[in-house]
Design a protein around this motif. Structure first.
Motif, short mmCIF file in Angstrom:
data_model
loop_
_atom_site.label_atom_id
_atom_site.label_comp_id
_atom_site.label_asym_id
_atom_site.label_seq_id
_atom_site.Cartn_x
_atom_site.Cartn_y
_atom_site.Cartn_z
N ASP A 255 0.83 -1.21 0.00
CA ASP A 255 0.00 0.00 0.00
C ASP A 255 0.86 1.25 0.00
N VAL A 256 1.94 1.18 0.80
CA VAL A 256 2.85 2.32 0.95
C VAL A 256 4.28 1.81 0.95
N GLY A 257 5.24 2.74 0.78
CA GLY A 257 6.63 2.30 0.75
C GLY A 257 7.58 3.44 1.05
N VAL A 258 8.82 3.06 1.36
CA VAL A 258 9.87 4.05 1.58
C VAL A 258 10.93 3.87 0.49
N THR A 259 11.22 4.96 -0.21
CA THR A 259 12.26 4.89 -1.24
C THR A 259 12.87 6.28 -1.42
N GLY A 260 13.78 6.41 -2.38
CA GLY A 260 14.38 7.72 -2.65
C GLY A 260 13.55 8.47 -3.67
N LEU A 261 13.49 9.79 -3.54
CA LEU A 261 12.75 10.61 -4.51
C LEU A 261 13.34 10.43 -5.91
N ASP A 262 14.66 10.23 -5.98
CA ASP A 262 15.31 10.02 -7.28
C ASP A 262 14.82 8.73 -7.93
N VAL A 263 14.60 7.70 -7.10
CA VAL A 263 14.12 6.41 -7.62
C VAL A 263 12.70 6.59 -8.17
#
Ligand code: AMP
Length: 292
Positions: free
Chosen positions: A68-76
């Motif tokens: 549903d949600v996730g943590v990643t880099g804005l660049d990714v």
């Protein structure tokens, strides 16, 4: 017993964002067993399930509805081309995507990239950036070791992530243009209706931790007649609390305690000034969570 549906949160299982993400979730009060070898781990105290995956896979899993949600880099996220919603900026994993050229080359400006071969592991962002500027470049997509491409004569310039800049310097490169400022973000796709409330709660808690980290709780004592001066020094929107002390100062003057919330970044200049205007017993405390 009906089991409450669990929010599925995809988080990095290795790399730069792994440890700070785990710390953020912990600070947000989410308890889980950090057995990173397991792909999925249920939280003990919250209807949430963690999916430990590669940073680059987070976006796709969220876009596909696996999470549903996730943590990643804005660049990714930018490179993926998907338009997931950014629920919160997380304040870590800060870096910028920069265009760099060999340090003794004459190039200085995006327009100087015209006609150059540009190696990057962010081909979409790079193409979009130069296209928008009307600069024609030849993008060479590489998965890693982008910074050695000019040395190997595979490229004339690169677009790569920089934080301190030392990797570029070691490789004889000079950053000349910023394509994107990045940091870790909490992203959401089309959240399942039955977990919407939990996602909203998770977002509130995570934002509260991120906001708290930037602030400090400040307590100090001062003579009552210095309150106006101290008030002027303490930045911030909210007025500080001023509480009378039961004891007078050494000269018999009325004393107060002042409590306020200040930006952590301002303490360096603020504390000496407060001391100069007669504040004493200055205490600076961390803030675990802050909801304005
Ligand atoms: P990983 O490859 O799993 O270590 O994660 C890379 C992600 O960490 C990048 O996509 C960025 O969002 C973030 N990051 C922060 N600083 C840097 C940096 N100096 N170089 C590469 N990635 C960085």
């Amino acid at each position: 017993m009906t089991l409450e549906p669990r929010v599925r949160l995809a988080v990095p299982n290795k790399g730069r964002l792994e440890e700070p993400t785990a710390r953020l979730l912990h600070d947000a009060g989410i308890q889980f067993e950090a057995t990173m070898r397991a792909l999925t781990v249920p939280a003990r105290n919250v209807p949430l399930e963690l999916l430990f995956v590669r940073t680059e896979d987070v976006v796709e899993l969220v876009a596909d509805g696996v999470a549903d949600v996730g943590v990643t880099g804005l660049d990714v996220l930018a490179e993926s081309g998907t338009d997931l919603e950014v629920l919160a900026e997380l304040g870590f994993g800060r870096c910028r995507l920069a265009g760099a050229v060999p340090k003794d080359s004459p190039y200085d400006d995006p327009s100087d990239f015209a006609g150059l071969r540009v190696a990057t592991s962010h081909p979409r962002v790079t193409n979009r950036f130069f296209e928008a500027k009307g600069v024609d470049v030849q993008v060479i997509a590489l998965r890693g070791s982008v910074e050695v491409a000019p040395k190997l004569d595979v490229a004339d310039a690169i677009v790569d992530l920089v934080s301190s800049g030392s990797t570029m310097m070691v490789n004889g490169l000079r950053p000349v243009v910023t394509l994107l400022e990045s940091q870790a973000v909490l992203v959401a796709g089309s959240v399942r209706p039955d977990v919407r409330d939990t996602v909203a709660q998770l977002t509130t808690m995570i934002r509260a931790v991120v906001a708290g980290r930037r602030k400090r709780y400040l307590l100090l004592n001062a003579a009552a007649d210095r309150v106006a001066e101290i008030d002027d020094l303490i930045p911030g929107i909210d007025a500080p609390s001023v509480v009378p002390l039961s004891h007078a100062g050494p000269g018999g003057e009325a004393m107060v305690a002042i409590h306020s919330v200040v930006d952590a970044a301002d303490l360096w200049t603020l504390l000496p000034k407060l001391s100069q205007v007669g504040a004493s017993g200055i205490l600076v405390l961390p803030i675990e969570q802050l909801i304005p």
